[in-house]
Scaffold this motif. Structure first.
Motif, PDB file in Angstrom:
ATOM      1  N   GLN A 433     -35.463  50.868  12.308  1.00 26.43           N
ATOM      2  CA  GLN A 433     -36.575  50.529  13.198  1.00 26.43           C
ATOM      3  C   GLN A 433     -36.817  49.028  13.246  1.00 26.43           C
ATOM      4  OE1 GLN A 433     -39.967  52.864  12.048  1.00 26.43           O
ATOM      5  NE2 GLN A 433     -39.050  54.793  12.685  1.00 26.43           N
ATOM      6  N   GLU A 436     -33.955  47.508  15.060  1.00 32.29           N
ATOM      7  CA  GLU A 436     -34.030  47.855  16.480  1.00 32.29           C
ATOM      8  C   GLU A 436     -34.856  46.842  17.262  1.00 32.29           C
ATOM      9  OE1 GLU A 436     -32.651  50.279  19.482  1.00 32.29           O
ATOM     10  OE2 GLU A 436     -32.326  50.665  17.339  1.00 32.29           O
ATOM     11  N   THR A 439     -33.023  44.144  19.133  1.00 35.07           N
ATOM     12  CA  THR A 439     -32.293  44.492  20.351  1.00 35.07           C
ATOM     13  C   THR A 439     -33.182  44.446  21.583  1.00 35.07           C
ATOM     14  OG1 THR A 439     -32.756  46.873  20.125  1.00 35.07           O
ATOM     15  CG2 THR A 439     -30.829  46.010  18.968  1.00 35.07           C
ATOM     16  N   THR A 480     -26.638  49.982  14.942  1.00 37.05           N
ATOM     17  CA  THR A 480     -27.594  49.136  15.670  1.00 37.05           C
ATOM     18  C   THR A 480     -27.112  47.694  15.739  1.00 37.05           C
ATOM     19  OG1 THR A 480     -29.327  50.564  14.758  1.00 37.05           O
ATOM     20  CG2 THR A 480     -30.048  48.571  15.862  1.00 37.05           C
TER      21      THR A 480
END
Length: 658
Positions: A433, A436, A439, A480
């Protein structure tokens, strides 16, 4: 009143009982004081007796004698005999005999009795200990000021009495600052809500300009840290935790927008820019409105200004002969809406990063244009993850000092709201998380708006975090990371440059052995002569890890890293071939950008820098493999564990040449 009995009500007010006809009223001083005109009272209670009717109102001259005090009129009406009605048409005494309404006949209730005019409510105001302490300090300061002309002995003797008198007066004033009777004491004071911000679409040009840059004319922003040894930033220097640097960045952007103007010369050329021909990549929202990138951060007033200037020039009514004018105008509106939405997303991500650490609310100036603040908090997270993870060779004593350094003022920037283990576990979570968030396009937008020195550091921190995860997982990383590399493709350029450093540190044509997990393990015979020379300098300049570590602001450390970087980069500028061309393209990530007017204002008198950023951490870890370690405290060279004295960089150069 003469002839009227005096009683006392339940609250201590003297009440005079006035009788007239068949009814009785009680008049108290508070009630009489609130009646502005006696005619209003007696016209409504006693009917028309004792005064003329509205149709036959006496003139001011004839009425002068009848205008007595209120008590005089009451006395005249209570002592005068009732009028004698005419014989032919007797007037019924109903209006005089009718009692008044119940609320007027009854005395006021005790809790609602108003205090006499001119007196305040006697409400006990309770002061807190902090307020009393503040008043006592203020009283002492006032007493010292008033006695400053006295001799020291007399001043010391008179000080307690004067302080006590002033304190008594201050306490009395504080207790008398209660609400007025119209505002009950037990009710909290009403706080007016701040006015809502003006709608940017309805602001005129002057108001919009004031919202873009609220500083006065001639205002100079704070200065950014000047370059040292031709370099603006080094290694893992925690600039993101330095309030002065972040304020200087925000003020530099504010100063830039104060002088930033959008002028449209040829509408046809501007329409062609916004609506490129087929086969060309469409412009992003920031590029459409000329915001972001080299222009720095932006906020809602900047978006509104850019849209207003461009839409006026590109409106279809002003360009009826251009077939793409309507399309360009619609693209302007879409870009405005997209940038407004991205600003809200950037602030949300910024709050999420700030919540991980003990960070106070971002200042108004940084939240106005949140791009630099967002990159700062993202860099803080990467820096904390790397600083809390031992890198290189870290002896037990250095690790203990790093844990203790986390609780010192210099290391609190990495102090998470949770424990250190919880932060690292959250970062390494398989769901990713935290990763993430890197991104998100809004973070890429913040990266594009930041100065080059901090963009380059961000890339190196991101690449080193991926490398640490790869080294700890047999060369595997989370999926990721592929999205992160797509969002920041510049990482690939740095990795290519890093491979050139690895290539230069080892003997040409010799392949070093690989240890556990497939990691390269350099032997003494594998190091090139260039690497051996710099390993001696690193060991001489850096402190021993058993005693201390050098901070990234250490002058000798900066001289060492700047010289090492130039010794690696300068030959690549002169060489020919494919590797040299690739290296020059990669080196552009770290070269200092051209100086703008805002930079000159922020760095008055500073010589122009050659390099925006030097990846000192990676250089020292690659060339000092086996004895260099990096922790939250700083960088050190552990060596064989023996204590040794540090040398200045110039002395170390002289010793290695002997």
């Amino acid at each position: 009143m003469p002839g009227c009995p005096v009683e006392t009500d339940g609250v201590g007010h003297q009440v005079e009982v006035v009788g007239h006809g068949d009814f009785t009223i009680q008049l108290t001083a508070p009630i009489l004081a609130t009646i502005p005109d006696p005619d209003v009272l007696f016209g409504g209670v006693f009917g028309t007796a004792g005064r003329s009717t509205p149709e036959k109102r006496p003139t001011p001259s004839n009425n002068r004698e009848k205008r007595r005090s209120l008590w005089g009129q009451v006395e005249a009406m209570t002592t005068a005999p009732p009028p004698v009605p005419p014989a032919r048409a007797p007037a019924p005494p109903a209006p005089l005999a009718a009692p008044p309404a119940a609320p007027l006949a009854a005395p006021p209730a005790a809790p609602l009795a108003a205090p006499p005019v001119g007196k305040k409510c006697e409400v006990e105001v309770i002061l807190s200990d902090e307020e009393r302490t503040a008043l006592a300090q203020r009283a002492e300061e006032m007493a010292l000021k008033s006695l400053q002309n006295l001799p020291p002995e007399k001043r010391t003797k008179a000080l307690p009495a004067v302080t006590a008198g002033i304190l008594k007066r201050l306490l009395s004033q504080a207790r008398n600052d209660e609400p007025t009777p119209s505002s009950p004491p037990h009710m909290p004071e009403r706080v007016e809500a701040p006015p809502p911000p003006p709608a940017l679409d309805t602001c005129d040009d002057e108001e919009l300009e004031r919202l873009r840059c609220s500083h006065r004319v001639g205002w100079a922003p704070k200065e950014l840290p000047p370059p040292q040894d031709g370099v603006e930033a080094f290694g893992d220097d925690p600039w993101f935790a330095q309030l002065e640097v972040r304020e200087a960045l925000a003020e530099a952007v504010e100063a830039h927008h104060g002088s930033f103007k959008i002028l449209v010369g040829d509408p046809a050329a501007e329409i062609a820019r916004i609506c490129p021909s087929e086969g060309s990549a469409p412009l992003k929202s920031g590029a459409v409105l000329r915001l972001g990138g080299a222009n720095g951060g932006f906020g809602e007033p900047d978006v509104a200004y850019a849209y207003r200037q461009l839409s006026r020039a590109l409106h279809p009514d002003k360009n009826p002969d251009h077939p793409h004018a309507g399309e360009a105008f619609r693209r302007l509106k879409e870009a405005q809406d997209e940038l407004k939405q991205s600003l809200e997303q950037q602030r949300n991500v910024l709050r999420g990063f700030s919540a991980l650490f003990r960070v106070k609310d971002e200042g108004e100036l940084q939240m106005k244009r949140p791009q630099c603040a967002l990159l700062a908090e993202a860099s803080r997270l990467l820096g904390a993850v790397l600083a809390l993870t031992p890198q290189g060779f870290v002896p037990p004593g250095a690790l203990q000092r790093a844990n203790a350094f986390l609780r010192l003022p210099e290391g609190t920037w990495a102090w998470s709201t949770a424990s250190t283990e919880a932060l690292l576990a959250q970062w390494r979570d398989e769901k990713g998380q935290l990763l993430e968030a890197f991104t998100e396009p809004v973070l890429r937008n913040a990266y594009d708006c930041a100065p080059k020195r901090y963009r380059a550091q961000f890339l190196c921190l991101l690449a080193r975090a991926a490398q640490l995860e790869s080294d700890a997982s047999d060369g595997c990383v989370r999926r990721t990371w592929s999205k992160v590399f797509e969002m920041f493709p510049e990482i690939q350029l740095w990795q290519e440059l890093r491979q050139l450093i690895l290539k230069k540190r080892q003997v040409h044509g010799r392949r070093p052995k690989r240890g556990a997990h497939g990691l390269v393990k350099m032997g003494e015979a594998d190091w090139s002569s260039w690497a051996k020379r710099w390993r001696k300098l690193i060991l001489a300049v850096l402190p021993s890890g058993e005693e201390e570590a050098a901070a990234w602001s250490d002058p000798e450390l900066r001289k060492l890293c700047a010289a090492l970087w130039r010794d690696f980069a300068d030959p690549l500028e002169k060489e020919d071939g494919e590797d040299a061309a690739t290296a020059r393209r990669c080196l552009n990530l770290f070269r200092a950008e051209s100086r703008k007017s805002s930079d000159v204002e922020c760095q008055q008198g500073a010589a122009p820098a050659e390099w925006a950023f030097v990846p000192a951490s990676d250089l020292l870890l690659l060339l000092g493999e086996g004895f260099v370690g990096v922790t939250l405290e700083g960088v050190f060279a552990a060596g064989d564990g023996a204590r040794r004295a540090r040398l200045a960089f110039a002395s170390a150069i002289f010793r290695t040449m002997m």
